[in-house]
Scaffold this motif. Structure first.
Motif, PDB file in Angstrom:
ATOM      1  N   ARG A   1     -94.230 -16.146  41.843  1.00  7.16           N
ATOM      2  CA  ARG A   1     -92.778 -16.360  41.737  1.00  7.16           C
ATOM      3  C   ARG A   1     -92.080 -15.128  41.177  1.00  7.16           C
ATOM      4  O   ARG A   1     -91.003 -14.746  41.640  1.00  7.16           O
ATOM      5  CB  ARG A   1     -92.491 -17.564  40.841  1.00  7.16           C
TER       6      ARG A   1
ATOM      7  N   ILE B   1     -93.062 -11.981  41.341  1.00  5.69           N
ATOM      8  CA  ILE B   1     -93.070 -10.920  42.350  1.00  5.69           C
ATOM      9  C   ILE B   1     -92.018 -11.204  43.421  1.00  5.69           C
ATOM     10  O   ILE B   1     -91.296 -10.308  43.851  1.00  5.69           O
ATOM     11  CB  ILE B   1     -94.478 -10.777  42.973  1.00  5.69           C
ATOM     12  N   ARG B   2     -91.913 -12.471  43.845  1.00  7.95           N
ATOM     13  CA  ARG B   2     -90.926 -12.834  44.855  1.00  7.95           C
ATOM     14  C   ARG B   2     -89.501 -12.589  44.349  1.00  7.95           C
ATOM     15  O   ARG B   2     -88.659 -12.051  45.069  1.00  7.95           O
ATOM     16  CB  ARG B   2     -91.080 -14.301  45.252  1.00  7.95           C
ATOM     17  N   GLU B   3     -89.229 -12.964  43.100  1.00  7.26           N
ATOM     18  CA  GLU B   3     -87.898 -12.734  42.534  1.00  7.26           C
ATOM     19  C   GLU B   3     -87.588 -11.235  42.442  1.00  7.26           C
ATOM     20  O   GLU B   3     -86.467 -10.805  42.702  1.00  7.26           O
ATOM     21  CB  GLU B   3     -87.801 -13.361  41.153  1.00  7.26           C
ATOM     22  N   PHE B   4     -88.587 -10.438  42.079  1.00  5.04           N
ATOM     23  CA  PHE B   4     -88.407  -8.992  42.002  1.00  5.04           C
ATOM     24  C   PHE B   4     -88.081  -8.423  43.377  1.00  5.04           C
ATOM     25  O   PHE B   4     -87.158  -7.609  43.520  1.00  5.04           O
ATOM     26  CB  PHE B   4     -89.661  -8.338  41.420  1.00  5.04           C
ATOM     27  N   LYS B   5     -88.822  -8.849  44.400  1.00  2.00           N
ATOM     28  CA  LYS B   5     -88.562  -8.367  45.758  1.00  2.00           C
ATOM     29  C   LYS B   5     -87.171  -8.774  46.225  1.00  2.00           C
ATOM     30  O   LYS B   5     -86.454  -7.986  46.857  1.00  2.00           O
ATOM     31  CB  LYS B   5     -89.610  -8.914  46.728  1.00  2.00           C
ATOM     32  N   ASP B   6     -86.787 -10.021  45.945  1.00  2.06           N
ATOM     33  CA  ASP B   6     -85.451 -10.486  46.340  1.00  2.06           C
ATOM     34  C   ASP B   6     -84.365  -9.661  45.659  1.00  2.06           C
ATOM     35  O   ASP B   6     -83.371  -9.297  46.280  1.00  2.06           O
ATOM     36  CB  ASP B   6     -85.274 -11.970  46.008  1.00  2.06           C
TER      37      ASP B   6
ATOM     38  N   THR C   1     -84.605  -6.551  44.486  1.00  6.86           N
ATOM     39  CA  THR C   1     -84.574  -5.187  45.011  1.00  6.86           C
ATOM     40  C   THR C   1     -83.953  -5.163  46.407  1.00  6.86           C
ATOM     41  O   THR C   1     -83.208  -4.241  46.739  1.00  6.86           O
ATOM     42  CB  THR C   1     -85.974  -4.552  45.055  1.00  6.86           C
ATOM     43  N   ASN C   2     -84.245  -6.187  47.219  1.00  8.84           N
ATOM     44  CA  ASN C   2     -83.624  -6.250  48.554  1.00  8.84           C
ATOM     45  C   ASN C   2     -82.119  -6.447  48.443  1.00  8.84           C
ATOM     46  O   ASN C   2     -81.352  -5.873  49.225  1.00  8.84           O
ATOM     47  CB  ASN C   2     -84.248  -7.368  49.386  1.00  8.84           C
ATOM     48  N   GLU C   3     -81.692  -7.250  47.479  1.00  9.10           N
ATOM     49  CA  GLU C   3     -80.259  -7.468  47.288  1.00  9.10           C
ATOM     50  C   GLU C   3     -79.556  -6.179  46.864  1.00  9.10           C
ATOM     51  O   GLU C   3     -78.488  -5.842  47.382  1.00  9.10           O
ATOM     52  CB  GLU C   3     -80.047  -8.546  46.223  1.00  9.10           C
TER      53      GLU C   3
ATOM     54  N   LYS D   1     -80.617  -3.140  47.475  1.00  9.89           N
ATOM     55  CA  LYS D   1     -80.670  -2.246  48.636  1.00  9.89           C
ATOM     56  C   LYS D   1     -79.576  -2.601  49.638  1.00  9.89           C
ATOM     57  O   LYS D   1     -78.879  -1.715  50.147  1.00  9.89           O
ATOM     58  CB  LYS D   1     -82.048  -2.370  49.289  1.00  9.89           C
ATOM     59  N   ASP D   2     -79.386  -3.887  49.909  1.00 10.58           N
ATOM     60  CA  ASP D   2     -78.348  -4.319  50.840  1.00 10.58           C
ATOM     61  C   ASP D   2     -76.956  -3.966  50.322  1.00 10.58           C
ATOM     62  O   ASP D   2     -76.091  -3.538  51.093  1.00 10.58           O
ATOM     63  CB  ASP D   2     -78.440  -5.826  51.093  1.00 10.58           C
TER      64      ASP D   2
END
Length: 70
Positions: free
Chosen positions: A43, A45-50, A52-54, A56-57
């Motif tokens: 969870r 790691i998933r929150e971190f990726k989300d 970072t993607n946010e 980046k967007d």
């Protein structure tokens, strides 16, 4: 090949050392607690990726908006 990619961060540790580390973790946390810890780690790691993607967007949107105004 995939197993090699997973353990590249370990460096010079061999199979015996990795097995010993996993055994010690099993002793400290117990078999019932390890899946719970893995879920929590997943969870996080998933929150971190989300996040970072946010970010980046948002940056890409900001750059595109500045390019459209010129």
């Amino acid at each position: 090949m995939q197993h090699f990619a997973i353990f590249t961060f370990i460096g010079g540790l061999g199979g015996t050392e990795v097995a010993l580390i996993l055994f010690v973790i099993l002793l400290f946390f117990g078999a019932k607690r390890i899946p719970e810890l893995a879920r929590g780690l997943g969870r996080g790691i998933r929150e971190f990726k989300d996040a970072t993607n946010e970010i980046k967007d948002d940056l890409e949107k900001s750059v595109n908006d500045k390019g459209d105004k010129k």
